[in-house]
Design a protein around this motif. Structure first.
Motif, PDB file in Angstrom:
ATOM      1  N   LEU A 177      41.708  30.545  33.711  1.00 30.12           N
ATOM      2  CA  LEU A 177      41.838  31.898  33.176  1.00 30.12           C
ATOM      3  C   LEU A 177      43.280  32.194  32.787  1.00 30.12           C
ATOM      4  N   ARG A 178      44.230  31.744  33.604  1.00 28.08           N
ATOM      5  CA  ARG A 178      45.641  31.964  33.270  1.00 28.08           C
ATOM      6  C   ARG A 178      45.983  31.341  31.921  1.00 28.08           C
ATOM      7  N   ARG A 179      45.533  30.119  31.686  1.00 31.16           N
ATOM      8  CA  ARG A 179      45.797  29.458  30.402  1.00 31.16           C
ATOM      9  C   ARG A 179      45.046  30.146  29.269  1.00 31.16           C
ATOM     10  N   TRP A 180      43.817  30.545  29.516  1.00 27.86           N
ATOM     11  CA  TRP A 180      43.008  31.201  28.492  1.00 27.86           C
ATOM     12  C   TRP A 180      43.627  32.531  28.074  1.00 27.86           C
ATOM     13  N   LEU A 181      44.214  33.233  29.034  1.00 32.13           N
ATOM     14  CA  LEU A 181      44.880  34.503  28.724  1.00 32.13           C
ATOM     15  C   LEU A 181      46.242  34.292  28.051  1.00 32.13           C
ATOM     16  N   GLY A 182      46.824  33.123  28.241  1.00 36.21           N
ATOM     17  CA  GLY A 182      48.148  32.867  27.697  1.00 36.21           C
ATOM     18  C   GLY A 182      49.257  33.473  28.527  1.00 36.21           C
ATOM     19  N   LEU A 183      49.052  33.563  29.839  1.00 37.71           N
ATOM     20  CA  LEU A 183      50.063  34.151  30.714  1.00 37.71           C
ATOM     21  C   LEU A 183      51.284  33.252  30.814  1.00 37.71           C
ATOM     22  N   GLN A 184      52.463  33.875  30.924  1.00 36.48           N
ATOM     23  CA  GLN A 184      53.702  33.130  31.066  1.00 36.48           C
ATOM     24  C   GLN A 184      54.105  32.949  32.522  1.00 36.48           C
ATOM     25  N   HIS A 185      53.249  33.400  33.439  1.00 43.09           N
ATOM     26  CA  HIS A 185      53.549  33.294  34.868  1.00 43.09           C
ATOM     27  C   HIS A 185      52.244  33.040  35.618  1.00 43.09           C
ATOM     28  N   ASP A 186      52.346  32.987  36.944  1.00 39.97           N
ATOM     29  CA  ASP A 186      51.190  32.626  37.763  1.00 39.97           C
ATOM     30  C   ASP A 186      50.703  33.793  38.636  1.00 39.97           C
ATOM     31  N   HIS A 187      51.061  35.018  38.276  1.00 37.98           N
ATOM     32  CA  HIS A 187      50.745  36.169  39.131  1.00 37.98           C
ATOM     33  C   HIS A 187      49.373  36.742  38.768  1.00 37.98           C
ATOM     34  N   LEU A 188      48.352  35.932  38.968  1.00 33.69           N
ATOM     35  CA  LEU A 188      46.984  36.261  38.599  1.00 33.69           C
ATOM     36  C   LEU A 188      46.068  36.040  39.797  1.00 33.69           C
ATOM     37  N   ILE A 189      45.187  37.004  40.053  1.00 31.96           N
ATOM     38  CA  ILE A 189      44.237  36.897  41.157  1.00 31.96           C
ATOM     39  C   ILE A 189      42.849  37.277  40.651  1.00 31.96           C
ATOM     40  N   LEU A 190      41.837  36.546  41.101  1.00 34.29           N
ATOM     41  CA  LEU A 190      40.455  36.868  40.778  1.00 34.29           C
ATOM     42  C   LEU A 190      39.887  37.786  41.858  1.00 34.29           C
ATOM     43  N   GLY A 191      38.923  38.619  41.455  1.00 33.35           N
ATOM     44  CA  GLY A 191      38.301  39.531  42.395  1.00 33.35           C
ATOM     45  C   GLY A 191      36.796  39.547  42.272  1.00 33.35           C
ATOM     46  N   ASN A 192      36.150  40.104  43.279  1.00 33.76           N
ATOM     47  CA  ASN A 192      34.701  40.270  43.288  1.00 33.76           C
ATOM     48  C   ASN A 192      34.358  41.440  42.367  1.00 33.76           C
ATOM     49  N   GLY A 193      34.393  41.173  41.066  1.00 40.15           N
ATOM     50  CA  GLY A 193      34.371  42.231  40.068  1.00 40.15           C
ATOM     51  C   GLY A 193      35.749  42.870  40.024  1.00 40.15           C
ATOM     52  N   SER A 194      35.970  43.756  39.060  1.00 31.66           N
ATOM     53  CA  SER A 194      37.249  44.483  39.048  1.00 31.66           C
ATOM     54  C   SER A 194      37.301  45.510  40.173  1.00 31.66           C
ATOM     55  N   SER A 195      36.142  45.904  40.707  1.00 28.28           N
ATOM     56  CA  SER A 195      36.095  46.952  41.723  1.00 28.28           C
ATOM     57  C   SER A 195      36.919  46.607  42.950  1.00 28.28           C
ATOM     58  N   GLU A 196      36.816  45.358  43.406  1.00 28.23           N
ATOM     59  CA  GLU A 196      37.599  44.943  44.568  1.00 28.23           C
ATOM     60  C   GLU A 196      39.089  45.066  44.294  1.00 28.23           C
ATOM     61  N   LEU A 197      39.505  44.695  43.094  1.00 25.72           N
ATOM     62  CA  LEU A 197      40.916  44.704  42.734  1.00 25.72           C
ATOM     63  C   LEU A 197      41.435  46.125  42.540  1.00 25.72           C
ATOM     64  N   ILE A 198      40.598  46.983  41.968  1.00 22.52           N
ATOM     65  CA  ILE A 198      40.962  48.398  41.822  1.00 22.52           C
ATOM     66  C   ILE A 198      41.226  48.992  43.195  1.00 22.52           C
ATOM     67  N   ASP A 199      40.301  48.776  44.110  1.00 21.55           N
ATOM     68  CA  ASP A 199      40.435  49.322  45.456  1.00 21.55           C
ATOM     69  C   ASP A 199      41.699  48.813  46.141  1.00 21.55           C
ATOM     70  N   LEU A 200      41.977  47.526  45.979  1.00 26.32           N
ATOM     71  CA  LEU A 200      43.106  46.925  46.686  1.00 26.32           C
ATOM     72  C   LEU A 200      44.447  47.387  46.134  1.00 26.32           C
ATOM     73  N   ILE A 201      44.605  47.439  44.819  1.00 26.71           N
ATOM     74  CA  ILE A 201      45.905  47.855  44.271  1.00 26.71           C
ATOM     75  C   ILE A 201      46.159  49.333  44.530  1.00 26.71           C
ATOM     76  N   ILE A 202      45.109  50.153  44.496  1.00 29.34           N
ATOM     77  CA  ILE A 202      45.274  51.574  44.802  1.00 29.34           C
ATOM     78  C   ILE A 202      45.676  51.747  46.264  1.00 29.34           C
ATOM     79  N   ARG A 203      45.115  50.934  47.130  1.00 32.52           N
ATOM     80  CA  ARG A 203      45.414  51.018  48.564  1.00 32.52           C
ATOM     81  C   ARG A 203      46.832  50.545  48.873  1.00 32.52           C
ATOM     82  N   LEU A 204      47.311  49.530  48.157  1.00 30.87           N
ATOM     83  CA  LEU A 204      48.588  48.919  48.484  1.00 30.87           C
ATOM     84  C   LEU A 204      49.778  49.512  47.738  1.00 30.87           C
ATOM     85  N   ALA A 205      49.545  50.214  46.655  1.00 28.86           N
ATOM     86  CA  ALA A 205      50.653  50.833  45.911  1.00 28.86           C
ATOM     87  C   ALA A 205      51.343  51.872  46.789  1.00 28.86           C
TER      88      ALA A 205
END
Length: 353
Positions: A65-93
């Motif tokens: 996915l990182r290569r497919w997106l063309g990212l210039q770095h490795d700061h990419l994480i997969l989630g159980n849908g976007s919902s898990e990631l939404i919950d986590l970033i809102i909680r940790l910000a």
């Protein structure tokens, strides 16, 4: 009370389970082609892998996915849908209030998550510590190009803030969707981070464009290593199931799925907008010409309510704007193949005229 609260209860894509004569689900904004046939065939031959744990480090799918997106770095994480990631970033910000916008209504899960963790919504974006934006905006279909979006953020976000941008619907833009993504503006993201301590985070749900909402897979692009490590620290292990990563891996390799999606969606959306406009000239249809749905103001709550009931009765459930979005005169319906749209359109003409 539905599991997860009222906003989850009225999330699109729920009515199919209670529609006995289901023909096509218009309530969810998934792609017009349905699941990728190449990926389904691959899963058929790899179902035996459910005997094994998925990769703890999310490889090889994460690197693919990182290569497919063309990212210039490795700061990419997969989630159980976007919902898990939404919950986590809102909680940790960092603690503080939140703001939405610039659209006046958008996908509710960000707002719901902010309130779940005790954040209050402010009207002045400069008073917020976390900004949540959806671009293109679901449900309105509005789209803010990079110049407009970066100018808005530079002028409305205070130093030390987090900006979370959901681009789940951007892949419908066309072949140049990556170049039009905020994550592709690597130098700008690093500039606002180093000069103003503004953290720009980008979330994608891959279940919409690749029609796999039942599998649950999404991703988050973080602006720096510290954010990446913080997210990884609090992730649950084995959060993404093995069939989801197998499916996404094949979808990314398909040579035709996206091109057919782009062509068919834009062409059929234009035809369906024209048909609805001719039959119901008083209705106002919102949205960019490339998005996979229509956000329609019927101008009358009773008409919208009847449209929702009619659609479900005819086996073609749609989304009512009253639920969750608090827009009682609006309905949202996905762009679907002509044989399915024809059934819904005929239902509307018979029942609503």
């Amino acid at each position: 009370m539905a599991y997860g609260g009222e906003d989850v209860k009225f999330h699109g894509g729920q009515d199919w389970m209670s529609t006995e004569n289901l023909i096509a689900d218009f309530s969810v904004t998934t792609g017009i082609l349905g699941p990728c046939e190449e990926a389904l065939s691959h899963l058929d031959g790899n179902l035996h892998k459910i005997h094994h744990y998925p990769s703890l480090d999310q490889e090889p799918c994460r690197s693919q996915l990182r290569r497919w997106l063309g990212l210039q770095h490795d700061h990419l994480i997969l989630g159980n849908g976007s919902s898990e990631l939404i919950d986590l970033i809102i909680r940790l910000a960092p603690a503080g209030d939140f703001a939405t916008g610039p659209s006046d209504v958008q996908y509710k899960e960000y707002e719901t998550s902010c309130k779940r963790y005790g954040r209050s919504q402010v009207t002045n974006p400069k008073d917020a510590r976390i900004h949540v934006l959806v671009n293109p905006t679901n449900p309105t279909g509005e789209y803010f190009n990079l110049a407009t979006l970066t100018a808005y953020l530079e002028n409305n976000v205070s130093n030390g803030s987090y900006v979370v941008i959901d681009e789940s619907m951007l892949p419908w833009f066309g072949p140049q969707w990556r170049e039009n993504s905020i994550y592709f503006q690597h130098e700008w993201i690093q500039k606002v981070l180093s000069e103003r301590d503004i953290h720009v985070v980008v979330i994608h749900s891959w279940t919409k464009i690749f029609c796999c909402t039942g599998l649950r897979i999404g991703s988050i692009v973080l602006p720096c290593k510290s954010d990446f490590e913080l997210m990884r620290k609090y992730m649950v292990p084995w959060n993404v199931n093995i069939l989801a990563t197998e499916y996404l891996s094949v979808c990314m390799k398909s040579k035709t799925y996206l091109s057919e999606t782009w062509d068919l969606t834009k062409r059929l959306r234009k035809q369906q907008v024209a048909a609805i406009t001719e039959a119901f000239p008083e209705w106002e249809i919102w949205g960019q010409d490339f998005v996979s749905w229509m956000w329609i103001d019927t101008k009358d709550e009773a008409v919208a309510e009847k449209a929702v009931a009619t659609a479900k009765a005819w086996g073609c459930p749609i989304r009512w704007g009253k639920m969750g979005y608090l827009r009682p005169t609006f309905i949202r319906l996905a762009v679907r193949k002509p044989e399915f749209f024809g059934i819904l359109f005929n239902a509307f003409k018979q029942e609503l005229k």
